[in-house]
Design an enzyme around this catalytic site. Structure first.
Site, PDB file in Angstrom:
ATOM      1  CB  VAL A 155      -0.774   0.100   1.270  1.00  0.00           C
ATOM      2  CG1 VAL A 155      -1.875   1.256   1.099  1.00  0.00           C
ATOM      3  CG2 VAL A 155      -1.713  -1.290   1.397  1.00  0.00           C
ATOM      4  CG  HIS A 156       2.955   3.260  -2.927  1.00  0.00           C
ATOM      5  ND1 HIS A 156       2.513   1.863  -3.706  1.00  0.00           N
ATOM      6  CD2 HIS A 156       3.012   4.022  -4.010  1.00  0.00           C
ATOM      7  CE1 HIS A 156       2.910   2.240  -4.953  1.00  0.00           C
ATOM      8  NE2 HIS A 156       2.881   3.622  -5.060  1.00  0.00           N
TER       9      HIS A 156
END
Ligand code: UD1
Ligand code: UDP
Length: 371
Positions: A217-218
């Site tokens: 996740v980013h």
């Protein structure tokens, strides 16, 4: 010396993790071209310094045979305007000094836009690798970067038919547009065997193939929105009660979780690790039961390695993976995320992998640059 035997000079601009992987493939194709003879190409690598932690940058140079950058501009983390602006100023200086025949930019980061803009203003031809990708969501910084970069590029190296159609719809001249395939597919093919030989990540983490979920996740839309961040990580913690969740955590997300007071809980439930090198990542991907991600590159790699993917976004640029039944978009809906990860099944039509080219996209890019 005839014009065609003069060395062609290319300045390649890179700065963020996925660009090191793409540049590794193209740089290798340039070296292969030079070894075969024909018009020589000199590549000058410029690292903007957008990513700078060892695990976000140098590990890729060490593992993937990317030449050390000729310039490292050391720009680092800053708000969009300051970061892009400083890159623009510094890249302009490099381009004035190097006076290349082409500036080569990759993908959709601030480094991409700064490189393309600096070159266009100096009337240096720009080639864009991964042209034509669209999410049609202008709130994503990457969408702004890609649209602007495509419109100031002279050579649009598109990975897919969809990307070509997007460029045509925006009225870009057909003679600039070339479908070459996806350089990340080249990289995935080239490095998969090396990963099997060199990476011991499964042993290090005591993981059994197909027994865990791999999550990354980013995206700003997920990390910078407290509601979305909470929903995604609560869902991953629920999933982790049944199936281990391995989470190579991007520094942006680590910071956001810490600020939201969620990091400790996530660490208690999930196998939180630092970002890993590409070879470790390949093995983590290939052996996962399911991948949950908001990354562009990781969605495609799930498809390349026939691992079902659950995408933590409302839309994707890589629509083919969804059409093939291999990727499902769940946004940040906690219930959908949990259900989709728990019920993900393999169903891909393997033959469709040719939508990302023939594994020689980087070679095709080099041939287009040579004209
Ligand atoms: C950038 C790209 C994104 C790409 C991603 C790949 C833009 C607008 N975004 O997002 O398209 O998918 O790279 O990973 O260009 N940080 C560190 N160490 C590092 C790098 C970053 O601690 O080596 C932290 C900093 O707190 C920084 C934050 O991560 O502020 C975000 O970094 P930045 O490069 O601005 O954006 P990414 O989210 O990495
Ligand atoms: N990647 C990696 N280590 C990690 C996470 C990702 O090597 O810990 C690789 C991944 O395999 C893919 C690329 O980085 O090739 C994707 O980069 P990222 O998710 O940062 O950016 P995006 O593709 O979304 O722009």
């Amino acid at each position: 010396m005839s014009e065609s035997s003069e060395t062609m000079r290319i300045v390649a601009i890179i700065g963020a993790r996925p660009q090191f992987i793409k540049a590794a493939a193209v740089s290798r194709a340039i070296r292969a071209h030079n070894a075969e003879g024909g018009r020589p190409i000199q590549e000058v690598l410029v690292h903007t310094g957008q990513h700078y932690d060892y695990g976000m940058s140098q590990v890729f140079f060490d593992e993937l045979d990317i030449p050390q950058p000729d310039y490292n501009l050391g720009i680092g983390s800053l708000p969009h305007g300051a970061q892009t602006g400083r890159m623009l100023e510094r890249i302009e200086g490099v381009l004035q000094k190097e006076a290349p025949d082409w500036v080569l930019v990759y993908g959709d980061t601030n480094s991409t836009l700064a490189g393309a803009l600096a070159a266009a203003k100096l009337h240096i031809p720009v080639a864009h690798v991964e042209a034509g990708l669209r999410s049609f969501n202008r709130r994503m910084p990457e969408e702004v970067n890609r649209v602007l970069t495509d419109h100031i590029s002279d050579l649009l190296l598109a990975p897919t038919e969809t990307a070509v159609a997007n460029l045509q719809r925006e009225g870009l001249p057909p003679e600039r547009i070339h479908q070459v395939g996806d350089v990340m597919y080249d990289a995935a093919l080239y490095h998969a065997a090396q990963a099997e030989e060199r990476s011991d990540i499964l042993q290090r983490l005591a993981l059994t193939p197909r027994s865990y979920v791999l999550a990354t996740v980013h995206r700003a839309e997920n990390t910078d929105d407290a509601g979305r961040l909470t929903a995604i990580f609560e869902a991953l913690c629920v999933v982790a009660e049944e199936t281990p969740v391995v989470l190579p955590l991007h520094p942006r997300t680590r910071g956001a979780l810490a600020r939201a007071g969620l990091l400790e809980t996530v660490e208690q439930h999930c196998r939180v690790i630092d970002p890993v090198g590409y070879l470790d990542m390949i093995l983590l991907e290939k052996n996962a039961r399911v991948i949950a991600t908001d990354s562009g590159g990781v969605q495609k790699e799930a498809y390349f390695y026939s691992v079902p993917c659950v995408t933590l976004r409302e839309e994707t640029e890589w629509v083919e993976t969804v059409e093939a039944g291999w990727n499902v978009l769940v946004g940040a809906d906690k219930g959908d995320l949990i259900r989709s990860v728990q019920h993900a099944r393999r169903s891909v039509d393997v033959a469709q992998r040719s939508i990302y080219g023939d594994g020689n996209a980087s070679r095709h890019c080099v041939h287009r640059l040579l004209g």
